[in-house]
Design an enzyme around this catalytic site. Structure first.
Site, PDB file in Angstrom:
ATOM      1  N   HIS A  49       0.880  -1.160   0.000  1.00  0.00           N
ATOM      2  CA  HIS A  49       0.000   0.000   0.000  1.00  0.00           C
ATOM      3  C   HIS A  49       0.921   1.215   0.000  1.00  0.00           C
ATOM      4  CE1 HIS A  49      -2.947  -2.825   2.129  1.00  0.00           C
ATOM      5  NE2 HIS A  49      -3.413  -2.618   0.917  1.00  0.00           N
ATOM      6  N   ASP A  52       2.230   1.773   3.373  1.00  0.00           N
ATOM      7  CA  ASP A  52       3.179   0.755   3.856  1.00  0.00           C
ATOM      8  C   ASP A  52       4.582   1.190   3.441  1.00  0.00           C
ATOM      9  OD1 ASP A  52       1.213  -1.143   4.731  1.00  0.00           O
ATOM     10  OD2 ASP A  52       1.047  -1.958   2.690  1.00  0.00           O
TER      11      ASP A  52
HETATM   12  C1  3MF Z   1      -9.297  -6.599   0.370  1.00  0.00           C
HETATM   13  C2  3MF Z   1      -8.023  -6.955  -0.212  1.00  0.00           C
HETATM   14  C3  3MF Z   1      -6.905  -5.981  -0.002  1.00  0.00           C
HETATM   15  C4  3MF Z   1      -6.173  -5.682  -1.271  1.00  0.00           C
HETATM   16  C5  3MF Z   1      -4.985  -4.803  -1.012  1.00  0.00           C
HETATM   17  C6  3MF Z   1      -4.213  -4.449  -2.250  1.00  0.00           C
HETATM   18  C7  3MF Z   1      -6.013  -5.932   2.190  1.00  0.00           C
HETATM   19  O1  3MF Z   1     -10.228  -7.588   0.307  1.00  0.00           O
HETATM   20  O2  3MF Z   1      -7.884  -7.998  -0.789  1.00  0.00           O
HETATM   21  O3  3MF Z   1      -6.006  -6.535   0.949  1.00  0.00           O
HETATM   22  O4  3MF Z   1      -5.743  -6.840  -1.882  1.00  0.00           O
HETATM   23  O5  3MF Z   1      -5.445  -3.652  -0.407  1.00  0.00           O
HETATM   24  O6  3MF Z   1      -5.003  -3.884  -3.197  1.00  0.00           O
END
Ligand code: 3MF
Ligand code: MG
Length: 343
Positions: A49, A52
């Site tokens: 992210h 992150d």
């Molecule tokens: C939500 C997800 C997310 C996305 C991530 C990257 C936390 O259901 O799957 O994981 O995969 O934000 O886009």
């Protein structure tokens, strides 16, 4: 051509075990410690992210963000790791309570777009051309709160602004039908690929298919993957598993339905996934019950299951499969597959 597989996950996949009904149960592990775990677990790539990669980015200027991302790139190099993608985390900020690109408030929409541009800057600094959009809050709790035609046009306009901002960036939509919203506007692979055709450069808009998200939409993940492969738009995957229609579980790959997982591995391998540098992402979460010392097993286990299913896929007697297809004896084909999986 056979597939070529290398593995990746995001730092959020090593987590503290909090859920909507209870607090963290494991201590937080900092990113630098996580970075040293990747190789040991069998992974060579990191998904990010935007925050992150560059924490607190809302309080930094664009050039400061790029500088910090550059420092992270050096640390990744030191660990022999690559950055696979960057995803703007648009679902946590107060300005995106009602969605980012589809918010009814123009100031919030502007924020979402400028934040996405910062995520593109970070992707560039980390050496990847892939921006993932999980359109988490681009949807509604009630139909009357937004207009679905206008919302679709707003998502297209937002993506166009990203494509214009950086002529090298590829935008990869991760469809999901619900959660956190009641309904989202881009619930399936088909929606995402159709949306790409409305954008100014359709060739730079693709998909990230997550197994659980397809299951939540009542679809088969391997068929969703085949569909995207037919359009040359499967640019990354989030493999995991899901036990029926409930909250998004992010279970270890194959842990609910081994045959469904086998078919995902098979379609990827049959069509040469990975030969253009695509990664196998595992978007899995450890059970809340897992103790800290053993809270990364879901990652190595998911990779192990993938590789074991790959062996099974490659050792399947395709001549027998073809003969049974030619004879239209799908009952016998069913048994052949079951026997093969049972060993
Ligand atoms: C939500 C997800 C997310 C996305 C991530 C990257 C936390 O259901 O799957 O994981 O995969 O934000 O886009
Ligand atoms: Mg995901």
């Amino acid at each position: 051509m056979r597939g070529k597989f290398k593995f990746t996950f995001g730092p959020w996949n090593i987590h503290e075990g909090s859920d909507p009904f209870g607090p963290m149960v494991r201590k937080s592990i900092g990113f630098s410690e996580k970075m040293s775990m990747y190789k040991k677990l069998g992974f060579d790539g990191v998904q990010f992210h935007d925050d992150d990669a560059v924490p607190d980015l809302n309080n930094l200027k664009p050039d400061q963000i790029i500088k910090k991302a550059g420092e992270l790139k050096n640390a990744l190099n030191d660990h022999g790791l690559s950055a696979e993608f960057v995803a703007p985390r648009l679902w946590e900020d107060e300005k995106t309570i009602d969605g980012g690109y589809t918010s009814n408030d123009v100031k919030c929409r502007d924020y979402a777009i400028s934040r996405s541009k910062r995520a593109i800057d970070i992707a560039n600094a980390l050496g990847t051309d892939l921006l993932v959009l999980w359109l988490a809050r681009e949807g509604t709790y009630i139909r009357e709160s937004k207009d679905s035609k206008v919302a679709t046009e707003r998502i297209v306009s937002a993506i166009n602004q990203m494509l214009e901002y950086d002529l090298g960036i590829r935008v990869c939509i991760e469809p999901k039908p619900n959660e956190p919203m009641d309904h989202t506007y881009i619930p399936t692979t088909g929606h995402a690929i159709a949306l790409a055709q409305l954008c100014i450069d359709p060739a730079r808009v693709g998909v990230n298919i997550e197994s659980a998200h397809a299951i939540l939409a009542g679809l088969d993940p391997s068929d969703e993957m085949g569909y995207a492969l037919a359009f040359n738009k499967l640019w990354t995957v989030h493999l995991n598993d899901q036990n029926g229609l409930k909250f998004d579980q992010d279970k270890s790959f194959g842990s609910v339905d081994l045959r469904r997982a086998f078919n995902q591995v098979r379609i990827l391998d049959k069509h040469g996934y990975g030969n253009n540098g695509e990664w196998v992402g595992l978007d899995v979460k450890a059970m809340r019950t897992q103790k800290l010392e053993v809270s990364t097993k879901h990652l190595s286990n998911s990779r192990t299951i993938f590789l074991r299913l790959l062996e099974l896929s490659r050792s399947l007697d395709e001549t027998k499969v073809d003969a049974l297809i030619a004879a239209r004896d799908y009952e016998e084909l069913d048994l052949l597959i079951m026997n093969h999986l049972l060993g």
